[in-house]
Scaffold this motif. Structure first.
Motif, PDB file in Angstrom:
ATOM      1  N   ILE A   1      -9.026  27.968 -33.059  1.00 28.79           N
ATOM      2  CA  ILE A   1      -8.230  28.632 -32.038  1.00 28.79           C
ATOM      3  C   ILE A   1      -7.226  27.613 -31.507  1.00 28.79           C
ATOM      4  O   ILE A   1      -7.414  26.407 -31.647  1.00 28.79           O
TER       5      ILE A   1
ATOM      6  N   THR B   1      -5.789  27.956 -26.012  1.00 29.29           N
ATOM      7  CA  THR B   1      -6.684  29.108 -25.974  1.00 29.29           C
ATOM      8  C   THR B   1      -8.100  28.592 -25.768  1.00 29.29           C
ATOM      9  O   THR B   1      -8.520  27.644 -26.422  1.00 29.29           O
TER      10      THR B   1
ATOM     11  N   ARG C   1     -14.964  39.319 -33.407  1.00 26.93           N
ATOM     12  CA  ARG C   1     -14.233  38.438 -32.500  1.00 26.93           C
ATOM     13  C   ARG C   1     -13.472  39.265 -31.476  1.00 26.93           C
ATOM     14  O   ARG C   1     -12.611  40.060 -31.842  1.00 26.93           O
TER      15      ARG C   1
ATOM     16  N   TYR D   1     -11.198  38.978 -27.947  1.00 26.03           N
ATOM     17  CA  TYR D   1     -10.434  38.109 -27.056  1.00 26.03           C
ATOM     18  C   TYR D   1     -10.010  38.901 -25.823  1.00 26.03           C
ATOM     19  O   TYR D   1      -9.773  40.111 -25.903  1.00 26.03           O
TER      20      TYR D   1
ATOM     21  N   ALA E   1     -11.096  33.458 -26.163  1.00 23.06           N
ATOM     22  CA  ALA E   1     -11.980  33.991 -27.209  1.00 23.06           C
ATOM     23  C   ALA E   1     -13.341  34.253 -26.581  1.00 23.06           C
ATOM     24  O   ALA E   1     -14.191  33.375 -26.498  1.00 23.06           O
TER      25      ALA E   1
ATOM     26  N   LEU F   1     -18.139  36.325 -29.870  1.00 18.37           N
ATOM     27  CA  LEU F   1     -18.182  35.957 -31.290  1.00 18.37           C
ATOM     28  C   LEU F   1     -19.508  36.422 -31.885  1.00 18.37           C
ATOM     29  O   LEU F   1     -20.580  36.184 -31.310  1.00 18.37           O
TER      30      LEU F   1
END
Length: 346
Positions: free
Chosen positions: A151, A155, A182, A184, A302, A305
């Motif tokens: 990333i 971020t 994923r 965000y 992020a 995950l």
């Protein structure tokens, strides 16, 4: 004379530091200007000195700095010492480890930390900290220990790192097959009218600014990219969205949302550090500038995950809290939006 120089290059112990292939749409451009568009923090003088020393090759031939780059030219910068990023040094850097076992490690990366060494960032990276924490990390195809995805520097959020060769292969395939999960969170300029939607468009290096990525019609340039989104919260002039990545292109969320007219809040590289929506009142300008100070980076995290564990076969899912800088900025916008609504109702 040129042939003698090529022979010298073949005999010298030179190392490739950069390699770029000009796109089909490349307009004729001096090689020093071309490289400045690609290499962050490089100066034109340094590039010209490298060309003078015979360290800039186009299609394996040393060129002067005024050489005009054409479509499909292969431009390489070669030097007599290996790239700094190949000389990895273990550093005792505190890491926010969310999960770790014999095969994988999941890290919550803070904003401002570069993932791996590169031009201008040779220490203090996540990789420097990882190789201090874990010995003999496997290297990926780019010789970067443990990394199966990355990333951006500014971020924040979750990254999974492979600790074994098997885990590296297994996780890499999951990312290639797009089976990882994923999510965000992004704060973007403007009111995103749809409650949910999908952004599609090939993403490739911008022909105007090589530090940016652009969105292109299918098949014209770049690689396919798909971003699904849903609105989480609206704040009059900005919107908090959740983004689900179907693909993982460089700057995917940043480029896709700019493409649809909703640049990420305070994303300097893509122009989001300007007031793109709102009023002309000086109080509003001061308010936005205070938000920029609270969140001095692009508003992208992020958050979630998920992946299949390489050896157990179980689905592992991780979720993080929104970091303080983004949360504090959101709180400012909540108060502003609430006051705006109340004032309009009076």
């Amino acid at each position: 004379m040129q042939e003698d120089r090529i022979q010298d290059l073949e005999n010298d112990d030179l190392y490739e530091h950069y390699k770029f292939v000009a796109t089909d749409g490349q307009v004729p451009l001096r090689v020093d200007k071309f490289l400045m568009n690609f290499i962050e923090n490089a100066t034109r003088n340094k590039i010209q000195q490298a060309a003078k020393a015979g360290n800039i090759l186009v299609n394996e031939v040393a060129v002067k700095s005024n050489y005009k780059v054409k479509p499909k030219d292969v431009v390489r910068v070669v030097l007599a010492y290996p790239p700094h990023e190949n000389l990895l040094v273990a550093e005792n850097i505190p890491l926010n480890i969310v999960y770790e076992d014999e095969e994988v490690i999941v890290v919550n990366k803070p904003p401002g930390m570069v993932v791996h060494p590169g031009h201008g960032n040779y220490s203090g990276t996540l990789v420097n900290g990882l190789i201090y924490h874990i010995e003999n990390l496997p290297k990926n195809s780019n010789e970067r220990p443990g990394l199966v995805h990355r990333i951006d520097k500014d971020t924040s959020g979750l990254l999974v790192v492979a600790k074994t060769e098997y885990a590296m292969a297994h996780l890499s395939k999951q990312f290639f097959d797009k089976t990882t999960e994923r999510l965000y969170y992004a704060l973007v300029w403007g009111n995103v009218e749809e409650d949910q939607g999908t952004i599609r468009g090939h993403i490739g290096r911008s022909l105007r600014d090589r530090m940016q990525m652009d969105v292109y019609p299918d098949g014209e340039h770049g690689k396919p990219a798909v971003t699904h989104f849903r609105v989480i919260e609206r704040f009059t002039y900005v919107t908090l969205v959740e983004c689900k990545l179907e693909t993982g292109r460089t700057h995917q969320i940043r480029a896709h949302f700019k493409h649809i007219g909703h640049t990420l809040f305070n994303d300097e590289r893509y122009g989001g550090d300007q007031i793109l929506k709102g009023t002309t009142f000086s109080k509003y300008k001061q308010f936005v500038e205070n938000c920029f100070k609270e969140l001095p980076r692009q508003a992208l995290h992020a958050k979630t995950l998920g992946f299949i564990h390489p050896t157990t076969g179980k689905l592992l899912q991780f979720n993080t809290e929104i970091p303080d800088d983004i949360e504090n900025c959101l709180e400012k916008w909540r108060r502003y939006s609430k006051n705006s609504i109340e004032n309009s109702e009076e």
